[in-house]
Design a protein around this motif. Structure first.
Motif, PDB file in Angstrom:
ATOM      1  N   ARG A 171       0.823  -1.210   0.000  1.00 23.95           N
ATOM      2  CA  ARG A 171       0.000   0.000   0.000  1.00 23.95           C
ATOM      3  C   ARG A 171       0.862   1.267   0.000  1.00 23.95           C
ATOM      4  NH1 ARG A 171      -3.099  -0.968   4.707  1.00 23.95           N
ATOM      5  NH2 ARG A 171      -1.571   0.083   5.987  1.00 23.95           N
ATOM      6  N   GLU A 172       1.876   1.282   0.880  1.00 24.49           N
ATOM      7  CA  GLU A 172       2.736   2.471   0.955  1.00 24.49           C
ATOM      8  C   GLU A 172       3.486   2.670  -0.362  1.00 24.49           C
ATOM      9  OE1 GLU A 172       2.530   4.463   3.372  1.00 24.49           O
ATOM     10  OE2 GLU A 172       1.597   3.246   4.932  1.00 24.49           O
ATOM     11  N   VAL A 194       2.542   1.677  -3.438  1.00 20.93           N
ATOM     12  CA  VAL A 194       1.647   2.157  -4.499  1.00 20.93           C
ATOM     13  C   VAL A 194       1.359   3.648  -4.296  1.00 20.93           C
ATOM     14  CG1 VAL A 194      -0.612   1.918  -5.606  1.00 20.93           C
ATOM     15  CG2 VAL A 194       0.662  -0.122  -4.931  1.00 20.93           C
ATOM     16  N   LYS A 195       1.186   4.051  -3.044  1.00 21.54           N
ATOM     17  CA  LYS A 195       0.973   5.490  -2.785  1.00 21.54           C
ATOM     18  C   LYS A 195       2.173   6.311  -3.276  1.00 21.54           C
ATOM     19  CE  LYS A 195      -2.276   5.741   1.077  1.00 21.54           C
ATOM     20  NZ  LYS A 195      -2.531   6.331   2.407  1.00 21.54           N
ATOM     21  N   ILE A 245       2.097   6.566  -7.084  1.00 23.64           N
ATOM     22  CA  ILE A 245       1.083   7.526  -7.545  1.00 23.64           C
ATOM     23  C   ILE A 245       1.640   8.944  -7.449  1.00 23.64           C
ATOM     24  CG2 ILE A 245      -1.190   8.525  -7.029  1.00 23.64           C
ATOM     25  CD1 ILE A 245      -1.978   5.695  -5.892  1.00 23.64           C
ATOM     26  N   GLU A 246       2.249   9.248  -6.303  1.00 25.34           N
ATOM     27  CA  GLU A 246       2.785  10.598  -6.104  1.00 25.34           C
ATOM     28  C   GLU A 246       3.958  10.858  -7.074  1.00 25.34           C
ATOM     29  OE1 GLU A 246       1.680  13.142  -4.649  1.00 25.34           O
ATOM     30  OE2 GLU A 246       3.445  14.432  -4.682  1.00 25.34           O
ATOM     31  N   GLU A 273       4.366   9.574 -10.034  1.00 23.18           N
ATOM     32  CA  GLU A 273       3.774   9.761 -11.363  1.00 23.18           C
ATOM     33  C   GLU A 273       3.138  11.147 -11.464  1.00 23.18           C
ATOM     34  OE1 GLU A 273       3.966   7.564 -13.868  1.00 23.18           O
ATOM     35  OE2 GLU A 273       2.645   8.599 -15.274  1.00 23.18           O
TER      36      GLU A 273
END
Lengths: 323, 323
Positions: free
Chosen positions: A135-136, A138-139, A142-143, A145
């Protein structure tokens, strides 16, 4: 000594694990779309790192399968999304998911990948650490990107993006972006091996440090090859064509060019369409500077910087993130 | 007796819970994008159903907060994606996430929602059941959306979609699609309340059955209002403009029209751009049939069909899915 190919072949062994989880409860008509990204190849660097990290810290090969599959799948999830965002048409000469099946289907496939990740995390051991790490990570992706998009100088018809573009990117901004976009996942792939082997906090922190450094180095050399590479098989200067300011070789060149050179390079990066003449001119401008040497020594120092020497705080991992 | 608004106001109380989880570890510059979908309103039907289901089966209000937040967030996750896929510009007169911040940012925001869901599921009680229910529900939503897209007759420039479009949609195909697209989430929202109250398997199965039926009814009445509604505030015939064959009122009309009428309606649905004259003609054609009555009685029977009567297997939930 093993060749790189032999080492990486270990990572390819996770493909059946990934495909098993990916195709659970999938409609037969959707399955080819779901499988395409995995079946179209890849080096499986992340899976290999998880497996090697697990075995290097006393774990068994079998402990590593699922965590290795997870972080390889995170990577492939991010590639599908990346291709949607960057309108990517080919990867390793194979059509991307969006090119072959449409943006809409690629988006739905990516969402399905995230559900498969959840199912894999439940089957992982230790499930809770792996799930939190997934989870961390993927977060962070996202940031990373998000920032990479905002570091572009043209090419997205959106008032919001036009307004919030970064028109100046410092080396620190760059490091922070690639830390999220690239290094966080490489770091997580190594740490996952440590979780799988149930190693000590000290070893886990060593894996974290190692993964972070090679993650940064990985992106820096990718940038280097994009601008200066000769025989990589990829077209040279793709980052320029894609208006990206988030490439360290471009940033170094801009820092060194005189006002006129800087203006010319920035104008090319921010033009609506970068022609091949523009590209040639941009590459020539960059080559006129010391960017090539600087980028390469930056690569070397990112690999070699040790936590002890504190030579450069740029290369420090945000260690506090993962307990 | 409470008014509908008073009942739904219960669901709105989960907003702070959702926003708390959504904004964890989010970059300040990304936060407004993340918050927009939640802050732009919504009836919170799903959260309300979870809370009422929890309390109706002997649970406390506090047991329901996180599960209610999860299924409301799943809904909002699907809305962001839906708007990307359907190029939606406004919802309840507020610009959609993609309209306000670009498709790319909306996509990244949606991905972030999925990570917040993971964090919420970890905090839920019982975590494992809620997590599995979340995952299975999102998988259903993805498949429902996939079919809904393929039931459209025009409007997506993709060779893949052109090739795999469904040019005939039966009532059974329709039921299966809305079961996934709409009813699965309503059902899950009710079941989540039962998990939260730790109710018996028998009560859980009753909640499942209830949620499934009202979920189907919810979509059928939505279709009805789209074609026959007068004062809903939404433009009438939006499904026709969007080339959708996946609307029960259209399906009934097609089943009844003569060859010429059928051809005219299908031509309108499959035209590149549906003009207001086309729309008027399509609605007139549908109104010439018994579709309005049939759709309304279909709505009534989907609400009233009981598991015992076995009046119609169409309304049966795939009960085996969730143990």
């Amino acid at each position: 000594m093993e060749s790189i190919d032999q080492i990486l072949s270990i990572g390819r062994k996770v493909d059946p694990v990934i495909l098993d989880f990916l195709t659970r409860k999938v409609d037969p008509a959707f399955a080819p779309i779901i499988k395409h990204q995995i079946e179209s190849g890849g080096k499986r660097v992340r899976a290999t790192l998880t497996i090697l990290s697990c075995m290097a810290t006393g774990g068994e090969l079998t402990d590593a399968w699922i965590p290795a599959g997870i972080f390889e799948l995170v990577h492939n999830y991010s590639l599908i999304i990346d291709d949607i965002i960057d309108r990517g048409e080919f990867r390793r000469r194979v059509p991307t998911v969006r090119k072959k099946f449409s943006d809409d289907m690629a988006l739905l496939a990516a969402m399905f990948y995230r559900e498969a990740l959840d199912e894999m995390a439940e089957a992982a051991n230790p499930a809770e650490d792996i799930r939190r790490l997934t989870r961390e990570t993927v977060k962070e992706l996202i940031e990373g990107e998000r920032r990479d998009v905002l570091f572009e100088q043209s090419g997205r018809e959106s008032p919001y993006i036009e307004k919030y573009r970064a028109t100046h990117v410092s080396v620190e901004d760059y490091m922070s972006m690639i830390g999220k976009k690239t290094a966080a996942l490489i770091k997580a792939s190594c740490m996952a091996g440590g979780y799988a082997s149930k190693t000590s906090p000290k070893m886990l922190s060593a894996l974290e440090n190692f993964g972070w450094k090679i993650g940064l180095a990985f992106q820096v050399i990718d940038d280097y090859l994009d601008i200066f590479g000769e025989e990589t098989g990829k077209e040279r200067g793709k980052d320029i064509v894609e208006h990206k300011l988030g490439n360290i070789a471009i940033i170094y060149a801009l820092n060194e060019l005189d006002e006129e050179g800087k203006r010319t390079l920035m104008n090319i990066l921010s033009s609506i369409k970068v022609s091949s003449e523009d590209l040639r001119q941009a590459l020539a401008l960059i080559e006129r500077t010391d960017s090539k040497n600087q980028t390469f020594s930056f690569f070397l120092s990112s690999v070699m910087a040790s936590t002890e020497s504190k030579k450069s705080s740029l290369f420090e991992s945000p260690l506090s993130k993962f307990p």
